[in-house]
Design an enzyme around this catalytic site. Structure first.
Site, PDB file in Angstrom:
ATOM      1  N   GLN A 245       0.890  -1.308   0.053  1.00 49.54           N
ATOM      2  CA  GLN A 245       0.024  -0.190   0.041  1.00 49.54           C
ATOM      3  C   GLN A 245       0.946   1.247  -0.015  1.00 49.54           C
ATOM      4  OE1 GLN A 245      -2.313  -1.040   3.416  1.00 49.54           O
ATOM      5  NE2 GLN A 245      -0.406  -1.595   4.556  1.00 49.54           N
TER       6      GLN A 245
ATOM      7  N   ASP B  92      -0.053  -0.327  13.619  1.00 49.50           N
ATOM      8  CA  ASP B  92       0.186   0.899  14.252  1.00 49.50           C
ATOM      9  C   ASP B  92       0.402   0.700  15.854  1.00 49.50           C
ATOM     10  OD1 ASP B  92      -2.348   1.430  15.560  1.00 49.50           O
ATOM     11  OD2 ASP B  92      -2.837   1.201  13.499  1.00 49.50           O
TER      12      ASP B  92
ATOM     13  N   GLU C 281       0.265  -9.089  11.019  1.00 44.32           N
ATOM     14  CA  GLU C 281      -0.155  -7.958  10.228  1.00 44.32           C
ATOM     15  C   GLU C 281       0.542  -8.157   8.816  1.00 44.32           C
ATOM     16  OE1 GLU C 281      -0.902  -4.320  10.166  1.00 44.32           O
ATOM     17  OE2 GLU C 281      -0.048  -4.594   8.216  1.00 44.32           O
TER      18      GLU C 281
ATOM     19  N   ASP D  31      -0.310 -12.690   5.551  1.00 36.43           N
ATOM     20  CA  ASP D  31      -1.841 -12.140   5.369  1.00 36.43           C
ATOM     21  C   ASP D  31      -2.809 -12.751   6.478  1.00 36.43           C
ATOM     22  OD1 ASP D  31      -4.429 -11.899   4.541  1.00 36.43           O
ATOM     23  OD2 ASP D  31      -4.451 -13.254   2.618  1.00 36.43           O
ATOM     24  N   GLY D  32      -3.619 -11.990   7.118  1.00 34.59           N
ATOM     25  CA  GLY D  32      -4.404 -12.550   8.332  1.00 34.59           C
ATOM     26  C   GLY D  32      -5.200 -13.540   7.883  1.00 34.59           C
TER      27      GLY D  32
ATOM     28  N   ASP E 175      -8.404  -5.442  13.317  1.00 40.28           N
ATOM     29  CA  ASP E 175      -8.524  -4.239  13.167  1.00 40.28           C
ATOM     30  C   ASP E 175      -7.485  -3.815  11.785  1.00 40.28           C
ATOM     31  OD1 ASP E 175      -7.903  -1.123  13.544  1.00 40.28           O
ATOM     32  OD2 ASP E 175      -5.913  -1.417  14.692  1.00 40.28           O
ATOM     33  N   SER E 176      -8.477  -3.930  10.979  1.00 38.61           N
ATOM     34  CA  SER E 176      -7.936  -4.047   9.256  1.00 38.61           C
ATOM     35  C   SER E 176      -8.266  -2.622   8.795  1.00 38.61           C
ATOM     36  CB  SER E 176      -8.675  -4.939   8.520  1.00 38.61           C
ATOM     37  OG  SER E 176     -10.125  -4.411   8.507  1.00 38.61           O
ATOM     38  N   THR E 177      -7.488  -2.502   7.447  1.00 37.09           N
ATOM     39  CA  THR E 177      -7.917  -1.267   6.861  1.00 37.09           C
ATOM     40  C   THR E 177      -9.370  -1.597   6.145  1.00 37.09           C
ATOM     41  OG1 THR E 177      -6.741  -2.565   5.173  1.00 37.09           O
ATOM     42  CG2 THR E 177      -5.401  -0.762   5.962  1.00 37.09           C
TER      43      THR E 177
HETATM   44  N1  SAM Z   1      -7.818   2.216  12.522  1.00 34.94           N
HETATM   45  C1  SAM Z   1      -7.562   1.719  11.084  1.00 34.94           C
HETATM   46  C2  SAM Z   1      -8.786   2.193  10.082  1.00 34.94           C
HETATM   47  O1  SAM Z   1      -8.923   3.402   9.994  1.00 34.94           O
HETATM   48  O2  SAM Z   1      -9.282   1.246   9.465  1.00 34.94           O
HETATM   49  C3  SAM Z   1      -7.044   0.552  10.972  1.00 34.94           C
HETATM   50  C4  SAM Z   1      -5.688   0.534  11.559  1.00 34.94           C
HETATM   51  S1  SAM Z   1      -4.389  -0.566  10.947  1.00 34.94           S
HETATM   52  C5  SAM Z   1      -3.361   0.753  10.540  1.00 34.94           C
HETATM   53  C6  SAM Z   1      -4.791  -1.415   9.633  1.00 34.94           C
HETATM   54  C7  SAM Z   1      -3.735  -2.427   9.376  1.00 34.94           C
HETATM   55  O3  SAM Z   1      -4.321  -3.699   8.665  1.00 34.94           O
HETATM   56  C8  SAM Z   1      -2.708  -1.900   8.337  1.00 34.94           C
HETATM   57  O4  SAM Z   1      -1.391  -1.925   9.038  1.00 34.94           O
HETATM   58  C9  SAM Z   1      -2.525  -3.117   7.252  1.00 34.94           C
HETATM   59  O5  SAM Z   1      -1.416  -3.273   6.695  1.00 34.94           O
HETATM   60  C10 SAM Z   1      -3.157  -4.219   8.075  1.00 34.94           C
HETATM   61  N2  SAM Z   1      -3.829  -5.131   6.928  1.00 34.94           N
HETATM   62  C11 SAM Z   1      -4.542  -4.938   5.808  1.00 34.94           C
HETATM   63  N3  SAM Z   1      -4.900  -6.265   5.254  1.00 34.94           N
HETATM   64  C12 SAM Z   1      -4.351  -7.053   5.984  1.00 34.94           C
HETATM   65  C13 SAM Z   1      -4.386  -8.559   5.816  1.00 34.94           C
HETATM   66  N4  SAM Z   1      -4.906  -9.151   4.862  1.00 34.94           N
HETATM   67  N5  SAM Z   1      -3.701  -9.329   6.840  1.00 34.94           N
HETATM   68  C14 SAM Z   1      -3.352  -8.505   7.827  1.00 34.94           C
HETATM   69  N6  SAM Z   1      -3.034  -7.581   7.972  1.00 34.94           N
HETATM   70  C15 SAM Z   1      -3.871  -6.519   7.200  1.00 34.94           C
END
Ligand code: SAM
Length: 295
Positions: free
Chosen positions: A43, A98, A117, A149-150, A167-169
């Protein structure tokens, strides 16, 4: 007196809309200072400072949190499921690079904390430029992290975690797979028989588009499914944001506040004084919905 330069002549960050969901509104933040701008294998990553909000983490153009309101998000997503559970021992955080969920979770007397993560770079940059989020939690002795990958990680566990925090994107980019039906199934297989999961979801403005369909995907696997509401001033959500809690046996919305208060005191002790948003009445209030947002 020195005059302040007009706002329109200064640089602004304008948040990306994710396709098909956001309406005709975009949020703009005055850029005080750019801290990091680059790409990982997964990303675009941007960290900047805004005079009104402090440091802000942006992934693929979408705000993840700001320094001024991250505590609302992280306290709610961690303490609501952990204190709903009678005796959680093992926690899994999916995403959360984070370290904010972890910072709150290490306050609990858990035996083991796991995190998966996808993006190693988010963790490294957060430790360097956003240390106020994790506050050293990544070094907790009970904690281990896997970078993958989660969705793949969780398939390896059955009947193992008491609480899972997703806590994903948002459902675009690498986070997309974490919003699909088969992921929810694997989460519930990985949970113990009285396990509880919570998922970061979206704005209540998208109730019919996101909230209701997610609840429908979760109900085959668990008895209790509730939206959890919280304000997130830095999000493009009209200020009401939503997680989804899903529980196999325990109803998180009907635990008496006196029970939650007792658990908080016994488990967090003096660490409870570090909380700025979460209280036992807020725990229950977060699951009280206006009529139009009832499932
Ligand atoms: N508070 C946040 C929001 O606004 O959505 C989310 C916080 S956190 C930074 C989200 C994390 O999910 C990111 O660091 C991202 O790299 C991770 N992420 C996204 N897809 C993922 C996956 N398939 N497996 C594991 N982690 C993932």
């Amino acid at each position: 007196m020195k005059s302040i330069p007009p706002y329109h002549n200064r640089p602004w960050f304008i948040e990306t809309s994710f396709p098909g969901v956001r309406r005709c509104k975009k949020d703009a933040f005055l850029i005080g200072k750019e801290i990091f701008k680059g790409k990982s294998d997964f990303q675009d990553i941007y960290i900047f400072e805004s005079p009104g909000f402090g440091r802000i983490l942006v992934l693929d153009g979408i705000i993840q949190f700001s320094q001024s309101d991250e505590f609302i998000y992280h306290e709610t997503i961690a303490h609501v499921p952990l204190l709903s559970h009678p005796s959680p021992k093992r926690l899994l955080v999916v995403g959360g690079g984070d370290g904010g969920v972890l910072r709150e979770a290490v306050k609990h007397p858990l035996a083991e904390l796991y995190q998966v993560e996808i993006d190693r770079k988010v963790v490294a940059l957060a430790k360097k430029h956003l240390p106020f989020v994790s506050r050293g939690a990544f070094s907790d002795k009970r904690f281990s992290i896997s970078f993958e990958d989660g969705r793949k990680f969780i398939k390896r566990y059955k009947d193992f975690f008491d609480v899972i925090v997703v806590d994903s994107t948002d459902p675009v980019g690498p986070g997309k797979v974490l919003f699909q039906g088969d992921f929810y199934k694997t989460v519930f297989e990985a949970l113990t028989s009285d396990g509880i999961a919570i998922f970061q979801l979206g704005p209540f403005l998208d109730f019919d588009l996101i909230v209701k369909p997610t609840a429908r995907k979760l109900t085959p696997y668990c008895r209790y499914v509730h939206p959890v509401r919280l304000p997130m001033p830095s999000y493009s959500c009209g200020c009401e944001y939503c997680f989804m809690i899903a529980s196999k046996k325990i109803d998180p919305a009907s635990i008496p506040p006196s029970v939650i208060a007792k658990r908080l005191k016994e488990r967090l002790g003096t660490k409870a004084s570090s909380l700025k948003y979460y209280t036992p009445p807020m725990h229950l209030a977060s699951m009280v919905m206006p009529r139009m947002w009832q499932l």
